[in-house]
Scaffold this motif. Structure first.
Motif, PDB file in Angstrom:
ATOM      1  N   GLY A  26       0.798  -1.218   0.000  1.00 15.53           N
ATOM      2  CA  GLY A  26       0.000   0.000   0.000  1.00 15.53           C
ATOM      3  C   GLY A  26       0.828   1.263   0.000  1.00 15.53           C
ATOM      4  N   CYS A  27       0.477   2.191  -0.899  1.00 16.39           N
ATOM      5  CA  CYS A  27       1.044   3.541  -0.898  1.00 16.39           C
ATOM      6  C   CYS A  27       0.036   4.460  -1.586  1.00 16.39           C
ATOM      7  CB  CYS A  27       2.372   3.598  -1.648  1.00 16.39           C
ATOM      8  SG  CYS A  27       3.018   5.299  -1.728  1.00 16.39           S
ATOM      9  N   PRO A  28      -0.300   5.596  -0.970  1.00 18.38           N
ATOM     10  CA  PRO A  28      -1.288   6.486  -1.588  1.00 18.38           C
ATOM     11  C   PRO A  28      -0.710   7.411  -2.658  1.00 18.38           C
ATOM     12  CG  PRO A  28      -0.717   7.246   0.613  1.00 18.38           C
ATOM     13  CD  PRO A  28       0.044   5.974   0.393  1.00 18.38           C
ATOM     14  N   TRP A  29       0.602   7.527  -2.770  1.00 17.11           N
ATOM     15  CA  TRP A  29       1.177   8.385  -3.798  1.00 17.11           C
ATOM     16  C   TRP A  29       1.331   7.610  -5.104  1.00 17.11           C
ATOM     17  CZ3 TRP A  29       5.665  11.429  -0.908  1.00 17.11           C
ATOM     18  CH2 TRP A  29       5.070  12.255   0.049  1.00 17.11           C
ATOM     19  N   ARG A  30       1.569   8.327  -6.190  1.00 17.09           N
ATOM     20  CA  ARG A  30       1.623   7.700  -7.518  1.00 17.09           C
ATOM     21  C   ARG A  30       2.773   8.273  -8.343  1.00 17.09           C
ATOM     22  NH1 ARG A  30      -0.621   4.590  -5.135  1.00 17.09           N
ATOM     23  NH2 ARG A  30      -2.617   3.555  -5.460  1.00 17.09           N
ATOM     24  N   CYS A  31       3.982   8.100  -7.839  1.00 18.19           N
ATOM     25  CA  CYS A  31       5.157   8.601  -8.562  1.00 18.19           C
ATOM     26  C   CYS A  31       5.310   7.852  -9.892  1.00 18.19           C
ATOM     27  CB  CYS A  31       6.418   8.384  -7.724  1.00 18.19           C
ATOM     28  SG  CYS A  31       6.253   8.965  -6.023  1.00 18.19           S
ATOM     29  N   GLY A  32       5.587   8.599 -10.947  1.00 14.88           N
ATOM     30  CA  GLY A  32       5.691   7.974 -12.270  1.00 14.88           C
ATOM     31  C   GLY A  32       6.824   6.977 -12.367  1.00 14.88           C
ATOM     32  N   TYR A  33       7.876   7.132 -11.557  1.00 11.58           N
ATOM     33  CA  TYR A  33       9.037   6.242 -11.652  1.00 11.58           C
ATOM     34  C   TYR A  33       9.012   5.114 -10.625  1.00 11.58           C
ATOM     35  CZ  TYR A  33      10.823   9.363  -7.935  1.00 11.58           C
ATOM     36  OH  TYR A  33      10.979  10.104  -6.798  1.00 11.58           O
ATOM     37  N   CYS A  34       7.881   4.915  -9.958  1.00 10.80           N
ATOM     38  CA  CYS A  34       7.805   3.887  -8.913  1.00 10.80           C
ATOM     39  C   CYS A  34       8.202   2.519  -9.480  1.00 10.80           C
ATOM     40  CB  CYS A  34       6.391   3.816  -8.352  1.00 10.80           C
ATOM     41  SG  CYS A  34       6.255   2.658  -6.972  1.00 10.80           S
ATOM     42  N   HIS A  35       9.088   1.851  -8.767  1.00 14.96           N
ATOM     43  CA  HIS A  35       9.542   0.518  -9.204  1.00 14.96           C
ATOM     44  C   HIS A  35       8.729  -0.608  -8.571  1.00 14.96           C
ATOM     45  CE1 HIS A  35      12.931   1.645 -11.604  1.00 14.96           C
ATOM     46  NE2 HIS A  35      13.399   2.424 -10.646  1.00 14.96           N
ATOM     47  N   LEU A  39       2.954  -3.010  -5.270  1.00 14.79           N
ATOM     48  CA  LEU A  39       2.751  -2.782  -3.834  1.00 14.79           C
ATOM     49  C   LEU A  39       1.852  -1.574  -3.550  1.00 14.79           C
ATOM     50  CD1 LEU A  39       6.410  -3.371  -2.569  1.00 14.79           C
ATOM     51  CD2 LEU A  39       4.443  -4.892  -2.267  1.00 14.79           C
ATOM     52  N   LEU A  40       1.379  -0.896  -4.584  1.00 14.61           N
ATOM     53  CA  LEU A  40       0.662   0.366  -4.344  1.00 14.61           C
ATOM     54  C   LEU A  40      -0.751   0.156  -3.803  1.00 14.61           C
ATOM     55  CD1 LEU A  40       1.793   2.554  -7.391  1.00 14.61           C
ATOM     56  CD2 LEU A  40       2.812   2.332  -5.115  1.00 14.61           C
ATOM     57  N   ASP A  41      -1.456  -0.833  -4.291  1.00 13.32           N
ATOM     58  CA  ASP A  41      -2.846  -1.056  -3.886  1.00 13.32           C
ATOM     59  C   ASP A  41      -2.877  -1.685  -2.486  1.00 13.32           C
ATOM     60  OD1 ASP A  41      -5.440  -1.793  -3.495  1.00 13.32           O
ATOM     61  OD2 ASP A  41      -5.585  -3.094  -5.265  1.00 13.32           O
ATOM     62  N   GLY A  71       8.647  -0.556   1.029  1.00 12.12           N
ATOM     63  CA  GLY A  71       7.294  -0.614   0.483  1.00 12.12           C
ATOM     64  C   GLY A  71       7.271  -0.486  -1.011  1.00 12.12           C
ATOM     65  N   GLY A  72       6.057   0.069  -1.411  1.00 19.09           N
ATOM     66  CA  GLY A  72       4.945   0.624  -0.646  1.00 19.09           C
ATOM     67  C   GLY A  72       5.397   1.690   0.368  1.00 19.09           C
ATOM     68  N   GLU A  73       4.501   1.995   1.254  1.00 18.74           N
ATOM     69  CA  GLU A  73       4.805   2.969   2.296  1.00 18.74           C
ATOM     70  C   GLU A  73       4.499   2.354   3.664  1.00 18.74           C
ATOM     71  OE1 GLU A  73       6.370   5.905   2.599  1.00 18.74           O
ATOM     72  OE2 GLU A  73       5.940   5.553   4.713  1.00 18.74           O
ATOM     73  N   THR A  98      11.023   5.233   3.910  1.00 15.92           N
ATOM     74  CA  THR A  98       9.752   5.958   3.879  1.00 15.92           C
ATOM     75  C   THR A  98       9.847   7.159   2.956  1.00 15.92           C
ATOM     76  OG1 THR A  98       8.109   7.152   5.221  1.00 15.92           O
ATOM     77  CG2 THR A  98      10.403   7.287   5.954  1.00 15.92           C
ATOM     78  N   ALA A  99       8.707   7.532   2.393  1.00 21.10           N
ATOM     79  CA  ALA A  99       8.620   8.768   1.626  1.00 21.10           C
ATOM     80  C   ALA A  99       8.181   9.927   2.520  1.00 21.10           C
ATOM     81  CB  ALA A  99       7.657   8.600   0.464  1.00 21.10           C
ATOM     82  N   GLY A 100       7.983   9.664   3.782  1.00 17.80           N
ATOM     83  CA  GLY A 100       7.709  10.752   4.730  1.00 17.80           C
ATOM     84  C   GLY A 100       6.330  11.373   4.579  1.00 17.80           C
ATOM     85  N   MET A 101       5.356  10.577   4.166  1.00 16.31           N
ATOM     86  CA  MET A 101       4.037  11.168   3.878  1.00 16.31           C
ATOM     87  C   MET A 101       3.179  11.375   5.120  1.00 16.31           C
ATOM     88  SD  MET A 101       2.442   7.946   1.823  1.00 16.31           S
ATOM     89  CE  MET A 101       3.785   7.974   0.655  1.00 16.31           C
ATOM     90  N   TYR A 102       3.603  10.805   6.245  1.00 16.34           N
ATOM     91  CA  TYR A 102       2.862  10.967   7.498  1.00 16.34           C
ATOM     92  C   TYR A 102       3.830  11.449   8.582  1.00 16.34           C
ATOM     93  CZ  TYR A 102      -0.504   8.059   5.001  1.00 16.34           C
ATOM     94  OH  TYR A 102      -1.372   7.550   4.054  1.00 16.34           O
ATOM     95  N   ILE A 120      13.615  12.247  -0.230  1.00 13.37           N
ATOM     96  CA  ILE A 120      13.251  13.643  -0.484  1.00 13.37           C
ATOM     97  C   ILE A 120      13.355  13.775  -1.995  1.00 13.37           C
ATOM     98  CG2 ILE A 120      13.922  16.057  -0.223  1.00 13.37           C
ATOM     99  CD1 ILE A 120      12.574  15.003   2.268  1.00 13.37           C
ATOM    100  N   LYS A 121      12.207  13.862  -2.631  1.00 17.86           N
ATOM    101  CA  LYS A 121      12.150  13.645  -4.066  1.00 17.86           C
ATOM    102  C   LYS A 121      12.503  14.869  -4.893  1.00 17.86           C
ATOM    103  CE  LYS A 121       8.551  10.155  -3.433  1.00 17.86           C
ATOM    104  NZ  LYS A 121       9.263   8.963  -3.912  1.00 17.86           N
ATOM    105  N   ALA A 122      12.337  16.056  -4.286  1.00 16.28           N
ATOM    106  CA  ALA A 122      12.433  17.264  -5.110  1.00 16.28           C
ATOM    107  C   ALA A 122      12.421  18.494  -4.217  1.00 16.28           C
ATOM    108  CB  ALA A 122      11.228  17.316  -6.053  1.00 16.28           C
TER     109      ALA A 122
END
Ligand code: SF4
Length: 217
Positions: A26-35, A39-41, A71-73, A98-102, A120-122
């Motif tokens: 599970g991950c709520p973000w949708r980065c175009g380059y996700c490998h 695991l997103l759903d 992950g995922g996240e 982690t992508a640090g979303m929470y 830290i993506k950008a």
């Protein structure tokens, strides 16, 4: 925990440790380059259980030193604090990608962690276009501040090519990270084979005030 994958041994995902990797579903973000798009759903069926992870850890006592949650996240999952505490109780070091979303959840998890790999993506202005999620950049940068004040060992990680944002923005990102107090940064350049090297990473390396790892993919 909802576990989408399990790697019994890695030498590269948890610095200085022989570790198992638990891939959280599970991950709520949708980065175009996700490998790890499988695991997103968060609701997708999973092939692993927490009991299976513990069986692996019991079997690998003395062979592994750590477990890293990826992950995922991982911070999406409410069961993560208990899982980290359980891993420590079994005698293993704990790591987190982690992508640090929470940010608040991450702040609460930090006492349970021995190491954090934080994406830290950008720079802030470019963030939401990459994650396709409004407000994502503010969350990630807030998480960065929690990690830095915690004293927990960390690595900031950035995946970059000029299709995501330009060299000037990468230089601005380096300046912003250094100004926040980041000293451990891994920059993963995604450059097609044989393409000429970009100048910005070299310029950053000349002035970076800490440990800079440039990886090429
Ligand atoms: S935050 Fe990570 S797991 Fe989520 S979509 Fe982006 S790259 Fe994939």
């Amino acid at each position: 925990m909802r576990i989408g994958g399990l790697t019994p041994l890695t030498t590269i995902d948890f610095p200085g440790r022989l570790a198992a990797v638990v891939f959280c579903q599970g991950c709520p973000w949708r980065c175009g380059y996700c490998h790890n798009t499988e695991l997103l759903d968060a609701g997708a069926p999973t092939a692993h259980t927490w009991a299976g992870v513990e069986r692996l850890l019991h079997a690998r006592r003395g062979l592994l030193d750590g477990v890293v949650f990826s992950g995922g996240e991982p911070t999406l999952q409410a069961a993560l604090p208990d899982a980290l505490a359980r891993v420590r109780a079994l005698g293993f070091a704990t790591g987190l990608h982690t992508a640090g979303m929470y940010p608040e959840r991450l702040a609460a998890l930090l006492p349970l962690l021995d190491w954090v790999g934080l994406d830290i993506k950008a720079p802030l202005l470019r963030y939401d276009a990459i994650t396709r999620t409004p407000g994502s950049g503010a969350k990630a940068w807030e998480s960065l501040r929690h990690v830095l004040v915690s004293g927990v060992a960390y690595e900031c990680r950035t995946t970059w090519n000029t299709g995501l944002y330009g060299e000037d923005d990468l230089l601005a990102l380096a300046g912003a990270l250094a100004a926040e107090g980041v000293r451990h940064w891994a920059l993963q350049e995604c450059r097609t084979q044989g393409a000429p090297a970009w100048a910005a990473p070299r310029r950053i390396a000349q002035h970076w005030p800490g440990t800079l790892t440039v990886r090429r993919a």
